[in-house]
Each structure stands twice: as structure tokens, then as C-alpha cells.
Motif scaffolding. Structure first.
Motif, PDB file in Angstrom:
ATOM      1  N   UNK A 110      45.198  23.068  -8.833  1.00 47.79           N
ATOM      2  CA  UNK A 110      45.035  21.153  -9.829  1.00 47.79           C
ATOM      3  C   UNK A 110      46.398  22.023 -10.849  1.00 47.79           C
ATOM      4  N   UNK A 111      46.847  20.529 -10.713  1.00 49.07           N
ATOM      5  CA  UNK A 111      48.050  19.753 -11.133  1.00 49.07           C
ATOM      6  C   UNK A 111      48.661  20.735 -12.393  1.00 49.07           C
ATOM      7  N   UNK A 112      50.044  21.310 -12.776  1.00 48.37           N
ATOM      8  CA  UNK A 112      50.803  22.147 -14.212  1.00 48.37           C
ATOM      9  C   UNK A 112      51.282  21.473 -15.088  1.00 48.37           C
ATOM     10  N   UNK A 113      51.510  20.530 -14.400  1.00 46.98           N
ATOM     11  CA  UNK A 113      52.860  19.402 -15.543  1.00 46.98           C
ATOM     12  C   UNK A 113      52.545  17.841 -15.202  1.00 46.98           C
ATOM     13  N   UNK A 114      52.148  16.884 -15.854  1.00 49.42           N
ATOM     14  CA  UNK A 114      51.668  15.632 -15.761  1.00 49.42           C
ATOM     15  C   UNK A 114      51.674  14.670 -17.400  1.00 49.42           C
ATOM     16  N   UNK A 115      52.171  13.877 -17.239  1.00 51.75           N
ATOM     17  CA  UNK A 115      52.848  13.145 -18.160  1.00 51.75           C
ATOM     18  C   UNK A 115      50.897  12.099 -18.597  1.00 51.75           C
ATOM     19  N   UNK A 116      49.675  12.708 -17.371  1.00 54.36           N
ATOM     20  CA  UNK A 116      48.768  11.820 -16.952  1.00 54.36           C
ATOM     21  C   UNK A 116      48.285  11.219 -18.464  1.00 54.36           C
ATOM     22  N   UNK A 117      48.071  12.224 -19.606  1.00 56.83           N
ATOM     23  CA  UNK A 117      47.238  12.208 -20.679  1.00 56.83           C
ATOM     24  C   UNK A 117      47.890  10.900 -21.501  1.00 56.83           C
ATOM     25  N   UNK A 167      55.241  17.646 -22.449  1.00 55.79           N
ATOM     26  CA  UNK A 167      55.404  17.463 -20.624  1.00 55.79           C
ATOM     27  C   UNK A 167      56.532  18.777 -20.745  1.00 55.79           C
ATOM     28  N   UNK A 168      57.108  19.587 -21.805  1.00 61.01           N
ATOM     29  CA  UNK A 168      57.929  20.434 -22.191  1.00 61.01           C
ATOM     30  C   UNK A 168      57.214  21.837 -21.709  1.00 61.01           C
ATOM     31  N   UNK A 169      55.905  22.090 -22.554  1.00 59.41           N
ATOM     32  CA  UNK A 169      55.234  23.357 -23.173  1.00 59.41           C
ATOM     33  C   UNK A 169      54.407  23.179 -21.361  1.00 59.41           C
ATOM     34  N   UNK A 170      54.488  22.543 -20.582  1.00 58.37           N
ATOM     35  CA  UNK A 170      53.714  23.014 -19.339  1.00 58.37           C
ATOM     36  C   UNK A 170      54.712  23.219 -18.523  1.00 58.37           C
ATOM     37  N   UNK A 171      55.819  22.884 -18.388  1.00 60.47           N
ATOM     38  CA  UNK A 171      57.002  23.123 -17.976  1.00 60.47           C
ATOM     39  C   UNK A 171      57.467  24.649 -18.191  1.00 60.47           C
ATOM     40  N   UNK A 172      57.779  25.129 -19.589  1.00 59.80           N
ATOM     41  CA  UNK A 172      57.799  26.245 -20.103  1.00 59.80           C
ATOM     42  C   UNK A 172      56.376  26.991 -19.736  1.00 59.80           C
ATOM     43  N   UNK A 173      55.457  27.282 -20.126  1.00 58.42           N
ATOM     44  CA  UNK A 173      54.529  27.998 -19.566  1.00 58.42           C
ATOM     45  C   UNK A 173      54.477  28.299 -17.730  1.00 58.42           C
ATOM     46  N   UNK A 174      54.857  27.113 -16.851  1.00 58.44           N
ATOM     47  CA  UNK A 174      54.613  27.510 -15.338  1.00 58.44           C
ATOM     48  C   UNK A 174      55.729  27.179 -15.150  1.00 58.44           C
ATOM     49  N   UNK A 175      56.992  26.233 -15.002  1.00 56.37           N
ATOM     50  CA  UNK A 175      58.133  26.154 -14.405  1.00 56.37           C
ATOM     51  C   UNK A 175      58.857  27.692 -14.618  1.00 56.37           C
ATOM     52  N   UNK A 176      59.387  27.229 -15.565  1.00 59.73           N
ATOM     53  CA  UNK A 176      60.696  28.700 -16.049  1.00 59.73           C
ATOM     54  C   UNK A 176      60.408  30.028 -15.557  1.00 59.73           C
ATOM     55  N   UNK A 177      59.049  30.475 -15.529  1.00 57.30           N
ATOM     56  CA  UNK A 177      58.659  31.882 -15.182  1.00 57.30           C
ATOM     57  C   UNK A 177      59.241  32.170 -13.664  1.00 57.30           C
ATOM     58  N   UNK A 178      58.439  30.868 -12.986  1.00 58.22           N
ATOM     59  CA  UNK A 178      58.579  30.361 -11.374  1.00 58.22           C
ATOM     60  C   UNK A 178      59.556  30.574 -10.516  1.00 58.22           C
ATOM     61  N   UNK A 179      60.585  29.765 -11.376  1.00 66.76           N
ATOM     62  CA  UNK A 179      61.755  29.824 -10.783  1.00 66.76           C
ATOM     63  C   UNK A 179      62.777  31.438 -11.326  1.00 66.76           C
TER      64      UNK A 179
END
Length: 402
Positions: free
Chosen positions: A125-132, A356-368
Motif C-alpha cells: 500500500x502506498x504510504x505517501x500521496x497527494x491523491x485525496x 503530505x508532510x505528515x505522511x513523510x514524517x510518519x514513514x520516510x524520516x524514520x526509514x532514512x
């Protein structure tokens, strides 16, 4: 790790940001000894340089000292920095020809390209998107277009609204006849569009009701892939087979185009899947669609009338039913009006960026900060001058220099 937020270079400029000023401040505080940020100065962002400075974020002209660079849209080739890690929407994974040179440049410059579109969790499942936000603005624009075409009502453009609250206030001005509306897409885009339809209090009906009943009020039907695709061999449908082997299927969307007047298209499209209809079909006497909002905006994709993308400043063009050619918007009562803006969330950029930033904070920053992040690995299109195994299918595409 020094992370840079790049200035958007694509023209027309995109006003969105990957992170808001307050979000960057929060990340810096949470990861004080691990992450610092620099924001490249920009005159056109929805968040000003001063807003970043006020939150203690350094604003600079040159981000070449940064290890990782975050943007939103494609980065112009002449602005790509060698041997950096980039996050942005590259629009290359479907072999989009207009970005072939971009991917070639990424490889030549030994860039690690991580594409937001393929950032997915373990379940796919995609974790970051502007789709909505694309769905919300795209559906709103469908009704703005219908109002202009029919002269039945007038509402502001979405970008003229201060926020989502004002956009919903504008929708209260919409006065619709008993028009039938088709919505495709069951993901973020489709659900965003449904928010607008629900705000307008338009009743959802079943496929059977949509096709066979008359209504004295506007109604809409939400279609799944099974509703308008069928197996060529026997007319059946199997979801797993359709997604694995879309070339075995054909469209039977025609019955919907004969019943509906407005189409809001938000479904993901595989290039091997059938189109909803063919351009020649729009000349038929029974083809009733007069407004098409192609939210997904795949030029040459599932909606053949999407001859080109449109822009926020010039949002609509018409397609002549007889010739299939693009003509000026609202130039003919009988033509089809197409809204195909390719950066719809830009019309509500601050709220879209916030989510979008909330999604990045939750998923991408920890992954980096994880040396072995499977999620980032799966979303890496290119590294060290080569395509990764996941994207080796792009090899022929990227090696075509014609």
C-alpha cells in the motif's frame, strides 16, 4: 544527515512543499543530533521563506551541501545535482516518454532516485500521496467546468479559495439539473472526489439504477474495474487476473458513456489495460459525456480525450466530437469539455502539503535513519548509474535515445 528542500523548478512552478515549516521544526527537534534541514529560497511557494526562518529553519540559495534532497514535481535536468539522493514524483515508471531524458540524466549523474509513487508498506500500500487532494480539487473542477459550459451557475476557481472550508462554501452555490455522473477510482483520488459529491448531497445509485432508471435529481455511480472491463474470451472478470494480465481484457464502458453526462476519472491505469473508450467513439450519437474531469491525467492513457494536460491558469480545453481535435474551451455546445490539470493539489497547496508532510514524517524520516530500509529500497528506481532490479523493466525505455 543534512536534508535539503529544493525550489520547484518545473514550469509552471508548483506551490506545494514536501514539509511545512512547523513540520521541519518538529523533525529537527525530534532528531536533534541526527538531522538538519536547509530550505532553498523560493518566491512562489505557498509557504514563504520567512515562515521557514520564523521556525528556525535555515533558508539558502544553494543546497549542494545536502545529502538528501526532497522536492515535489520532476526536477529539471539542468538543476539535478550529481551523486545525491532525491525524492520526487518522477513520472517515469509507466515509461512516460516526456521524462525519458530525465531518467537518462539521473543515471548519468549517479543519482539515487526514490519516487514517492512507489513508496509502499509491506502490504504493497502506498504510504505517501497527494491523491485525496487531487480528487477533491478534480471533482470540484468538474462542476466548475459544468457550470461554465451550461451557464447554470458560477463558482470560484479552487485556487481562489483560501482553504477547504471556503471550497465547500462555494459548492453550496451549485445548482444541478437531474444529471448523471460517473466516478471511477476507489483509492485516495476516488475517495477525495466522493467528499465533493457528498458535500453536494448527490445521491449514489447502483450500476443497474444508473443505466436503467430515470431520476428527477442528480445522481452518481462509483464504478470499479469489474463494472467496465471484461475478459475477451468469455466476458468474465477476475480481479487478480485483470491486474496481472490486463491485456486479456477489453472495455465495455460504452453503456455508461451513453447514460452519463459528467465523468470524473480517478482510477489508476496500467498501460497494458484497455482504455475506457476510443477517440472515434465520441462521434457516436449515443455518446452523452459532455464534461470529463481526468483527475489521473494520463496523457494518451485511459481517457483518449486527454490529448494533453491542462494548467491551473488554463484548466479546460474542448475536443471536437467529429474530428477528435483539441479546440478552445467552451467553443462549441456539442464538443466535450476536458479538465486535465496535472497538478491539481496545487490549487489548495498549504493543506495538501500539510497532509503530505505528515505522511513523510510518519514513514520516510524514520526509514532514512534505517540503514536497511526495505521500503526505501523498493522505491529506489536508480542508484550508482544503474536501474535497480525492481525497475530493470525500464532498461529498453531508458536506452532509447531517439
Amino acid at each position: 544527515m543534512k536534508i535539503g528542500i529544493i525550489r520547484e523548478g518545473k514550469n509552471p512552478p508548483d506551490k506545494r512543499v514536501p514539509f511545512t515549516p512547523k513540520q521541519l521544526k518538529a523533525i529537527q527537534e525530534d532528531y536533534a543530533d541526527q538531522i538538519t534541514f536547509q530550505v532553498q529560497s523560493s518566491d512562489f511557494r505557498s509557504f514563504s521563506d520567512q515562515e521557514f526562518i520564523d521556525e528556525g529553519i535555515e533558508v539558502v540559495d544553494d543546497v549542494s551541501d545536502c545529502d538528501v534532497l526532497f522536492g515535489v514535481k520532476e526536477v529539471p535536468i539542468d538543476q539535478l545535482l550529481d551523486e545525491k539522493t532525491y525524492f520526487f514524483f518522477s513520472h517515469t515508471i509507466k515509461k512516460q516518454k516526456y521524462n525519458r531524458k530525465l531518467l537518462q540524466a539521473v543515471l548519468e549523474k549517479n543519482i539515487r532516485l526514490i519516487d514517492y509513487e512507489v513508496l509502499k508498506d509491506e502490504g504493497g500500500n502506498r504510504v505517501v500521496a497527494f491523491g485525496r487532494w487531487a480528487g477533491i480539487v478534480g471533482a470540484y473542477n468538474a462542476f466548475w467546468t459544468y457550470g461554465k459550459k451550461t451557464d447554470l451557475f458560477e463558482i470560484k476557481r479552487a485556487y481562489e479559495c483560501a482553504d477547504l472550508k471556503e471550497l465547500h462554501s462555494e459548492l453550496a452555490k451549485v445548482q444541478l439539473p437531474p444529471v448523471k455522473i460517473i466516478l471511477t477510482g476507489s483509492g485516495r483520488v476516488g475517495n477525495g472526489a466522493k467528499e465533493v459529491l457528498n458535500s453536494l448531497k448527490i445521491r449514489e445509485v447502483s450500476v443497474h439504477e444508473f443505466l436503467h432508471l430515470y431520476f428527477d435529481e442528480p445522481v452518481y455511480v462509483k464504478l470499479s474495474s469489474a463494472d467496465y472491463n471484461r475478459r475477451k474470451s468469455d466476458g468474465g472478470f477476475d480481479k487478480e487476473e485483470f491486474y496481472a494480465f490486463p491485456e486479456r481484457y477489453e472495455s465495455h464502458f460504452q453503456k455508461f458513456s451513453e447514460a452519463g453526462e459528467i465523468l470524473i476519472s480517478g482510477a489508476y491505469w496500467d498501460p497494458d489495460a484497455p482504455r475506457l473508450f476510443e477517440l472515434k467513439d465520441i462521434a457516436g450519437e449515443d455518446f452523452q459525456l459532455s464534461v470529463i474531469a481526468d483527475v489521473s491525467c494520463d496523457v494518451g492513457g485511459s481517457i483518449p480525450t486527454t490529448i494533453t494536460s491542462s494548467t491551473i491558469t488554463d484548466p479546460v480545453y474542448d475536443v471536437d466530437r467529429q474530428t477528435g481535435e483539441k479546440i478552445p474551451a467552451f467553443g462549441s455546445q456539442t464538443s466535450i469539455s476536458v479538465m486535465a490539470i496535472d497538478n491539481l493539489p496545487c490549487e489548495l497547496p498549504r493543506e495538501a502539503s500539510q497532509e503530505f508532510g505528515i505522511q513523510l514524517m510518519n514513514w520516510v524520516i524514520p526509514a532514512l535513519l534505517d540503514d536497511n530500509s526495505g521500503m526505501l529500497e523498493r522505491a529506489t528506481i536508480a542508484r550508482d548509474g544503474d536501474l535497480t532490479i525492481e525497475f530493470i523493466y525500464l532498461n529498453d525505455f531508458v536506452n532509447d535515445y531517439d
